[in-house]
Enzyme design. Sequence first.
Site, mmCIF file in Angstrom:
data_model
loop_
_atom_site.group_PDB
_atom_site.id
_atom_site.type_symbol
_atom_site.label_atom_id
_atom_site.label_comp_id
_atom_site.label_asym_id
_atom_site.label_seq_id
_atom_site.Cartn_x
_atom_site.Cartn_y
_atom_site.Cartn_z
ATOM 1 N N HIS A 160 2.926 -60.542 12.938
ATOM 2 C CA HIS A 160 3.554 -61.843 12.683
ATOM 3 C C HIS A 160 3.511 -62.183 11.192
ATOM 4 O O HIS A 160 2.521 -61.903 10.510
ATOM 5 C CB HIS A 160 2.831 -62.948 13.443
ATOM 6 C CG HIS A 160 3.243 -63.077 14.872
ATOM 7 N ND1 HIS A 160 4.558 -63.082 15.282
ATOM 8 C CD2 HIS A 160 2.498 -63.219 16.007
ATOM 9 C CE1 HIS A 160 4.617 -63.227 16.592
ATOM 10 N NE2 HIS A 160 3.379 -63.312 17.061
ATOM 11 N N CYS B 59 8.943 -60.146 10.286
ATOM 12 C CA CYS B 59 10.173 -60.939 10.228
ATOM 13 C C CYS B 59 10.415 -61.472 8.813
ATOM 14 O O CYS B 59 9.477 -61.699 8.056
ATOM 15 C CB CYS B 59 10.109 -62.118 11.201
ATOM 16 S SG CYS B 59 10.000 -61.625 12.928
ATOM 17 N N ARG C 80 14.382 -58.210 9.339
ATOM 18 C CA ARG C 80 13.094 -57.537 9.255
ATOM 19 C C ARG C 80 12.821 -57.062 7.828
ATOM 20 O O ARG C 80 13.726 -56.580 7.142
ATOM 21 C CB ARG C 80 13.056 -56.316 10.191
ATOM 22 C CG ARG C 80 13.165 -56.669 11.663
ATOM 23 C CD ARG C 80 11.956 -57.453 12.153
ATOM 24 N NE ARG C 80 12.084 -57.774 13.577
ATOM 25 C CZ ARG C 80 12.641 -58.876 14.035
ATOM 26 N NH1 ARG C 80 13.128 -59.785 13.190
ATOM 27 N NH2 ARG C 80 12.715 -59.097 15.333
#
Length: 260
Positions: A164, A238, A247
């Site tokens: 993340h 991300c 990405r």
Amino acid sequence: MVRVRVVRHSGLRRRALGRRVLWGGGEALVTVGVVLLLLVVHQMWWTNREAREGAEREVRALERAWDGGGDARTAAEAPTASSPTTTSTPATSSTRTPDRSSGAAAPAPDWSQAYAILTIPRLHLRVPVAEGVSRNGVLNKGYVGHYPGTQQPGQAGNFALAGHRNTHGEPFRYLDRLAPRDTVRVETRSATYTYAVDKVLPQTTARDGSVIRAVPRSTVRPGHGYRTPGYYLTLTTCTPEYTSKYRLVVWGKLVSMRPR
């Protein structure tokens, strides 16, 4: 002559009703605002705190298990060298570069547990690595997830990871700060593998799966990636921040392996 002002009760009722409506609407807006604020605080602060604390506990548990003082089930190792996604492993030397001619088998992992530790000195990051890239099972715990089907640490091919960038520990929050020659270490029960950052792909689509192939190369951004086999590391997250539209990809190459 004194005039007496006549007050119509219907007018008073309408004004009172208007005030109640305005007051009720204001209270509703304040309530909605407070709820939204609490949701933001939970998402941006509490999930980070909870995930980071859990990830730190898992790192300590792995270290204790590897040192012989913890629960062995938390110290699962990477798949064996004969698994379908495996080719060969580099030589076990702390100063030599990978040697394709040697290999060693490792115990099969318990996929419900983290089995490695990722350390990125430049980012002051040290987090557990677990199998899979599911949100609830891996990433939302603050872990970094290993893409199934890609290689394991130190093996020929591509060891590909995801994490993340925002919320839930956000281990890859500052992944864009990595530059060529920065080091990335991956520790397992048997060895520590050191990779050197080699290339950065600032942005590609979420469907650009070629970036995690054995020979990683972008099909969306031609010219980014590699053409020959090697010992690669791929880190993905991300981008831009607080979105999942694109990405960010960082590639590295294995430069050394040191037995524990």
